[in-house]
Design an enzyme around this catalytic site. Sequence first.
Site, PDB file in Angstrom:
ATOM      1  N   ASP A 203      -4.939   2.537   8.455  1.00  0.00           N
ATOM      2  CA  ASP A 203      -6.207   2.399   8.922  1.00  0.00           C
ATOM      3  C   ASP A 203      -6.610   1.052   8.479  1.00  0.00           C
ATOM      4  O   ASP A 203      -7.313   0.527   9.504  1.00  0.00           O
ATOM      5  CB  ASP A 203      -7.488   2.967   7.525  1.00  0.00           C
ATOM      6  CG  ASP A 203      -7.518   4.467   7.529  1.00  0.00           C
ATOM      7  OD1 ASP A 203      -6.700   5.255   8.955  1.00  0.00           O
ATOM      8  OD2 ASP A 203      -8.050   5.019   6.408  1.00  0.00           O
TER       9      ASP A 203
ATOM     10  N   GLY B 216       0.755  -1.778   0.222  1.00  0.00           N
ATOM     11  CA  GLY B 216       0.132  -0.068  -0.422  1.00  0.00           C
ATOM     12  C   GLY B 216       0.893   1.365  -0.369  1.00  0.00           C
ATOM     13  O   GLY B 216       1.433   0.816   1.365  1.00  0.00           O
ATOM     14  N   ALA B 217       0.896   1.892  -0.579  1.00  0.00           N
ATOM     15  CA  ALA B 217       1.413   2.801  -1.216  1.00  0.00           C
ATOM     16  C   ALA B 217       0.453   4.258  -1.193  1.00  0.00           C
ATOM     17  O   ALA B 217       0.376   5.781  -1.781  1.00  0.00           O
ATOM     18  CB  ALA B 217       1.948   3.413  -2.377  1.00  0.00           C
ATOM     19  N   GLY B 218      -0.536   4.234  -0.033  1.00  0.00           N
ATOM     20  CA  GLY B 218      -1.006   5.328   0.497  1.00  0.00           C
ATOM     21  C   GLY B 218      -0.571   6.211   1.777  1.00  0.00           C
ATOM     22  O   GLY B 218       1.122   6.314   1.716  1.00  0.00           O
TER      23      GLY B 218
ATOM     24  N   VAL C 132      -2.699  -7.284  -3.847  1.00  0.00           N
ATOM     25  CA  VAL C 132      -1.989  -7.917  -2.645  1.00  0.00           C
ATOM     26  C   VAL C 132      -3.543  -8.610  -3.239  1.00  0.00           C
ATOM     27  O   VAL C 132      -4.979  -8.485  -2.590  1.00  0.00           O
ATOM     28  CB  VAL C 132      -2.333  -6.662  -1.974  1.00  0.00           C
ATOM     29  CG1 VAL C 132      -1.631  -7.782  -0.837  1.00  0.00           C
ATOM     30  CG2 VAL C 132      -1.021  -6.410  -1.760  1.00  0.00           C
TER      31      VAL C 132
ATOM     32  N   LYS D  74      -5.973  24.565   6.208  1.00  0.00           N
ATOM     33  CA  LYS D  74      -6.445  23.146   5.542  1.00  0.00           C
ATOM     34  C   LYS D  74      -5.734  22.201   4.376  1.00  0.00           C
ATOM     35  O   LYS D  74      -5.430  21.555   4.101  1.00  0.00           O
ATOM     36  CB  LYS D  74      -7.947  23.237   5.592  1.00  0.00           C
ATOM     37  CG  LYS D  74      -8.533  21.882   4.730  1.00  0.00           C
ATOM     38  CD  LYS D  74      -9.094  20.533   5.727  1.00  0.00           C
ATOM     39  CE  LYS D  74      -9.418  19.359   4.382  1.00  0.00           C
ATOM     40  NZ  LYS D  74     -10.039  17.896   5.061  1.00  0.00           N
TER      41      LYS D  74
ATOM     42  N   LYS E  53      -1.553  -0.800  -6.068  1.00  0.00           N
ATOM     43  CA  LYS E  53      -2.428  -1.252  -6.932  1.00  0.00           C
ATOM     44  C   LYS E  53      -2.289  -0.608  -8.291  1.00  0.00           C
ATOM     45  O   LYS E  53      -3.260  -0.484  -8.998  1.00  0.00           O
ATOM     46  CB  LYS E  53      -3.997  -1.847  -6.660  1.00  0.00           C
ATOM     47  CG  LYS E  53      -4.627  -0.564  -6.165  1.00  0.00           C
ATOM     48  CD  LYS E  53      -5.753  -1.132  -5.678  1.00  0.00           C
ATOM     49  CE  LYS E  53      -6.872   0.093  -4.641  1.00  0.00           C
ATOM     50  NZ  LYS E  53      -8.215  -0.895  -4.693  1.00  0.00           N
TER      51      LYS E  53
ATOM     52  N   ALA F  73       1.080   5.920   5.121  1.00  0.00           N
ATOM     53  CA  ALA F  73       1.121   4.960   5.968  1.00  0.00           C
ATOM     54  C   ALA F  73       2.591   4.690   5.330  1.00  0.00           C
ATOM     55  O   ALA F  73       3.708   4.807   5.096  1.00  0.00           O
ATOM     56  CB  ALA F  73       0.013   4.438   6.491  1.00  0.00           C
TER      57      ALA F  73
ATOM     58  N   GLU G  89     -17.573  16.793   4.572  1.00  0.00           N
ATOM     59  CA  GLU G  89     -16.742  17.773   3.641  1.00  0.00           C
ATOM     60  C   GLU G  89     -17.376  17.331   2.775  1.00  0.00           C
ATOM     61  O   GLU G  89     -17.610  18.099   1.479  1.00  0.00           O
ATOM     62  CB  GLU G  89     -15.210  16.851   3.965  1.00  0.00           C
ATOM     63  CG  GLU G  89     -14.464  17.899   5.295  1.00  0.00           C
ATOM     64  CD  GLU G  89     -13.142  17.183   5.288  1.00  0.00           C
ATOM     65  OE1 GLU G  89     -12.906  16.124   4.573  1.00  0.00           O
ATOM     66  OE2 GLU G  89     -12.473  18.555   5.579  1.00  0.00           O
TER      67      GLU G  89
END
Lengths: 391, 391
Positions: free
Chosen positions: B295, B9-11, B80, B373, B37, B13, B167
């Site tokens: 998450d 995962g390249a989010g 994955v 923000k 992905k 985190a 939001e």
Amino acid sequence: MPKRVVILGAGYAGLVTALELRKNATPEDTEVILVNKHNYHQLVTQLHELGAGAKSDTSARIMIEPVIRNKYITLIKDHVESIDPKEKRVRLSQQELSYDYLVVALGSETEYFGIPGLKEHSFILKSINQARLLRTHIERCFAEYHYTRDESLLTFVVGGAGFSGIELVGEFADRMPVLCEENNIPLDKVKLFNVEAAPSILPGFDKELVERAEKSLTERGVKFLVGVPIVQVEPGKVHLKNGDVIATQTLVWTGGVRGNQIVIDAGFETEPRGRAKVNEYLQALGYEDVYIIGDSCFIINEETGRPYPPTAQIAGQMGTAVGKYLFADLRGGTKEPFKPQIMGSIASLGRKDAIAKIGKNYQATGRFAYIVKDMSKLRYLAKIGAVIKKA
Amino acid sequence: MPKRVVILGAGYAGLVTALELRKNATPEDTEVILVNKHNYHQLVTQLHELGAGAKSDTSARIMIEPVIRNKYITLIKDHVESIDPKEKRVRLSQQELSYDYLVVALGSETEYFGIPGLKEHSFILKSINQARLLRTHIERCFAEYHYTRDESLLTFVVGGAGFSGIELVGEFADRMPVLCEENNIPLDKVKLFNVEAAPSILPGFDKELVERAEKSLTERGVKFLVGVPIVQVEPGKVHLKNGDVIATQTLVWTGGVRGNQIVIDAGFETEPRGRAKVNEYLQALGYEDVYIIGDSCFIINEETGRPYPPTAQIAGQMGTAVGKYLFADLRGGTKEPFKPQIMGSIASLGRKDAIAKIGKNYQATGRFAYIVKDMSKLRYLAKIGAVIKKA
């Protein structure tokens, strides 16, 4: 007391009529009322560009007010409900109008030939609003494909290979690579069909130009199914007469036009497809105070014995003629019978290619023909005095 | 022989883990493989802007390659499929990878709480592709309204009034006047609902800020239905527990998150909502060679006794920590237990307004909060070294 001229429809025919009449008739002679359902004039010959998403909606929308400003033309934004030619009255949804002279320029409607499901499950391209629906639908199809991988979302069918159908499929062919890139989908997932019941595409064009168009479009991925009528349409499925079924979420029907129902309901004489019969001065048979022009009427080409196709070119020429006829009606004067001058016809084949027949003996293809087409649009905009904005 | 670190995962985190680790670990120590992905990193905290159509897709897409260039990080673009922590292997759809250390940063999934029809008939906003589907769907709804006048096409329901829901509904409130103008539809035809099962919107924010948000959004046409669970969804209809039925073509579900199914299937210990239990160093229980972060895991706030909410802020901090932990694992060294630093939280309320809680004692509202923000986004982009392009 000025005479009242009511013009129904501010398309090519109606708008040109109003402007031509006002070149000569003064406000003392004549009151000119133009009725249109929108406050803008639509360049319907450009709708294929909008429907495919190649150009923005504003590129085909000419606001009417600046074009008629200071010309003593009253624009009423309303829907025409019915015409009573015996009482010389027109009913709009918000009011009634009486007239001394009436010009009916309400355009055409789509002919579905009674094919089951066709009307319910197809898109058409006769207004900017319809073009926007088609464009947003296609963009949603691409977005949705990521989740369902349903190939019918990337299968696009254009029904009809006349002028409108060919121009649309040309735009689609050029648009698909862009949509694929934006959505990160390989181009080979897209299927693009042009289905035509007649034995050939582009009736009226010379064989050489037809072959040129076919080659240009086939090379860009269009698959032609010619001589194959559509016999039934269900949600997600187009049934062909040869038994084949195309799974698609997007059928655009360009395969038929017929006259305007309001003209038929008013009791004017029409041919079987509902287009009004008119005399040599474009007057409704039996009504010298009613002109019916543009796609709402039909006139015969005496050289071929067949009706002229409904085109913007002829609609504009009719507008010019009727502007002059009305002035003769009001002030007296002679009228020349209407005779269209066919300058030629140009079908675009996407963003960079076109085929053109110019006059009787010349033809052109490729980038040059495409530029001629663009020039003819600019020439028209200059003629009606519309400010040209960059799209 | 270098040790192999595989990051799934390249989010927020995962990407930060890779970059932090590479600040110290040399290619001789460590091989770093990042599996994602897509070939881009998604600013998922900005997806509400895309879904409503306020910003373009590219504004939330950071191409990964330029960010990791010259850093000896190998990007594998693949899905994955499963993790086998006993064999120390990961199965991707195109290949298998073994590892010495594994970082699982696969994000969360949507929790539908078993509400019938909710999953099938709602949009979610967890990826750019989903945001695009929502945006194109809404644009098509407006276009279609011209023909059917079906009011459910202009009725928009956001399920859930947590951070994401508020939001999104704020973006919708600012976007609707634009869409109405483009489509020539009066704004009062649009209905905008925010439905929340809990007794209040924005759990975790102070009462004063909650009231401020409610006022700002209500003034722009949002109707809040609070304390009203959704009990069933059918095509075109949202059924509420109080018996009301909202006719809508657009329900966006933001009301629940749960852990990643791959983490559960791998046999890691999880809490009831599927988020992995981890120790003070963010290691999976029983596996010192596996970190589970972002998450995908859950950690308890000792001050309140409740889990921290899943946020980008904490995910990034976990990435930084695990980058350091991994270096300690490889070279030896001490580890400090992970403790999040909550700088504050800011919820945007459309294009010009926001509410912010900064630190423990400060709050801000309005244009200033909105700018804070935006700054926090720029600060993040600078941190990961992403080139900032104008959206």
